[in-house]
Design a protein around this motif. Sequence first.
Motif, short mmCIF file in Angstrom:
data_model
loop_
_atom_site.label_atom_id
_atom_site.label_comp_id
_atom_site.label_asym_id
_atom_site.label_seq_id
_atom_site.Cartn_x
_atom_site.Cartn_y
_atom_site.Cartn_z
N ALA A 105 0.84 -1.19 0.00
CA ALA A 105 0.00 0.00 0.00
C ALA A 105 0.88 1.24 0.00
O ALA A 105 1.97 1.25 0.60
CB ALA A 105 -0.92 0.01 1.23
N GLY A 106 0.41 2.28 -0.67
CA GLY A 106 1.16 3.53 -0.70
C GLY A 106 0.28 4.69 -1.10
O GLY A 106 -0.80 4.51 -1.66
N GLY A 107 0.73 5.90 -0.79
CA GLY A 107 0.00 7.12 -1.12
C GLY A 107 0.79 7.96 -2.12
O GLY A 107 1.99 8.18 -1.95
N ASP B 297 1.03 -12.83 -8.01
CA ASP B 297 -0.07 -11.91 -7.71
C ASP B 297 0.27 -11.02 -6.52
O ASP B 297 0.96 -11.44 -5.59
CB ASP B 297 -1.34 -12.69 -7.41
N THR B 298 -0.25 -9.82 -6.55
CA THR B 298 -0.04 -8.86 -5.47
C THR B 298 -1.31 -8.05 -5.26
O THR B 298 -1.92 -7.61 -6.24
CB THR B 298 1.12 -7.90 -5.81
N VAL B 299 -1.71 -7.87 -4.03
CA VAL B 299 -2.77 -6.92 -3.72
C VAL B 299 -2.13 -5.54 -3.63
O VAL B 299 -1.28 -5.29 -2.77
CB VAL B 299 -3.46 -7.27 -2.38
N THR B 300 -2.52 -4.66 -4.53
CA THR B 300 -1.88 -3.34 -4.63
C THR B 300 -2.89 -2.25 -4.28
O THR B 300 -3.93 -2.12 -4.93
CB THR B 300 -1.35 -3.10 -6.05
N LEU B 301 -2.58 -1.48 -3.26
CA LEU B 301 -3.44 -0.40 -2.81
C LEU B 301 -2.69 0.92 -2.98
O LEU B 301 -1.77 1.22 -2.21
CB LEU B 301 -3.83 -0.59 -1.34
N VAL B 302 -3.04 1.68 -3.98
CA VAL B 302 -2.40 2.98 -4.22
C VAL B 302 -3.48 4.05 -4.13
O VAL B 302 -4.46 4.02 -4.89
CB VAL B 302 -1.70 3.02 -5.59
N TYR B 303 -3.31 4.99 -3.20
CA TYR B 303 -4.31 6.01 -2.92
C TYR B 303 -3.85 7.36 -3.46
O TYR B 303 -2.83 7.90 -3.02
CB TYR B 303 -4.56 6.08 -1.41
N THR B 304 -4.62 7.89 -4.39
CA THR B 304 -4.18 9.06 -5.16
C THR B 304 -3.89 10.28 -4.29
O THR B 304 -2.88 10.97 -4.48
CB THR B 304 -5.26 9.43 -6.19
N ASP B 305 -4.76 10.59 -3.34
CA ASP B 305 -4.63 11.83 -2.57
C ASP B 305 -4.15 11.60 -1.13
O ASP B 305 -4.16 12.52 -0.32
CB ASP B 305 -5.98 12.56 -2.53
N ALA B 306 -3.72 10.38 -0.82
CA ALA B 306 -3.30 10.06 0.55
C ALA B 306 -1.79 10.23 0.69
O ALA B 306 -1.04 10.22 -0.29
CB ALA B 306 -3.70 8.64 0.92
#
Length: 445
Positions: free
Chosen positions: A361-363, A388-397
């Motif tokens: 995860a990243g912002g 496989d990877t669960v990828t969490l990318v938060y645009t404004d975080a």
Amino acid sequence: MKRIILLATLWTGLASHAQTLTIAPAGPVLTGDPVAITLSGLPPKADVQIVAERLMKNDAQPVLYRAEAAYRSDAEGKLDLGQSAPRSGSYRKADVRGLFWSMTPSRDAPAAGMVPGVVQLSARIDGKEVAHARMQFVNTLPEVKVEAVDAFPGAVFAALPGSARRPVIIVLGGSEGGSSAVRELAPMLAAHGYAVLGLPYYSPAAWNSSERELPMLPRSFVDIPVDRLEQARSWLAARSDVDAAHIGLLGYSKGAEFALIAASKMPWISAVAAIAATDVVWQGWGPDVNPPDSRRSSFSWRGQALPFVPNLEFLQEMAGFQTGADVRYRRPQDKGRAAHPAAAVAARIRVEDFKGALLVAGGIEDQMWASGMMAQNIAERRAAAGRDTVTLVYTDAGHVLNGSGWSPTTQYDAGPFKTGGTPEANARAQADTWRQTLAFFKRSL
């Protein structure tokens, strides 16, 4: 935990029946659990103000935090905070957590009887209170047992009682060092059925002090031994209440760097959640880096320092603490990576070598380091290797993705040191990251 719906009711002359503020579930709410907050019995299309207050621990002195917003009830005299956007107030979009993350410090004295962890909610029409309720958050279940681990300074082991052999999560905190983060997270995760080892690995001096919480741990973030996890694995395997064949790692920030390096080298790791992650090893820091502008690695493997990406103009950036200028730790890292592409290649963490399950995860607005971009780099490397990877990318975080979205996020950038992101985006990212991390470990362990 018993789930009992709380009805907080106050009869008024505004209607012929009671206005009811309902929180479900009521009683203590386990941090991160779904919550519904509704009002009923209101006049149709009425303007309603809701005020939320809680005590937050700022250093040693609790401070009153407050948020408020104005809403309009529907044609049936109902209001659902998860569905209704405020007409004005401290946040804008429909969000059941909005009154919680948008709180800011108040100069007012707290009401008598307020205690940290309990939120007071008051619904008002024309300035008169028509309903109120209290909402209490707890980080764990009362039956979770937490014990100190003598084998590792500052470490804790947390689990629900019983003889079941539970899958394990090892928690690795970030550059704050010490034991506070892992002591908080270990019982939180244990409440969800895991055996959890909170493992400190670095203990700097306290701010404006020479005292250290854990003097047996390194005082500088330099050459931290990743292979220390092998000792942790041996300790866990000796316990009868642990399933040492299923061990996951949860790391935040520098702890995510630690976890990813370990996963690339230790085949016994089953799953890794790397929050505010990095795709390379970075330069270390601390009093053992002498002279201060010399370069050493953050991590080592079996006695050998790992290749790293150097910072550039780090001391100039840190001077902002004296001058009052913004301090963005990302800038020396971005400059160093751009100036030393060969070093970045050598320092890349070989995430493709890890055969287990991975969540990153990243912002995009992270001002500590470019965690959004680096999380995507990790996912692409894994995809190229067929993993496989669960990828969490938060645009404004920003950087602070650890949390549940129910605590105030408004003060992260209040001082010179900036972590990035908007309060709303940070809160939403925290809530989503926590939910997805729990689901990830449930699938993987």
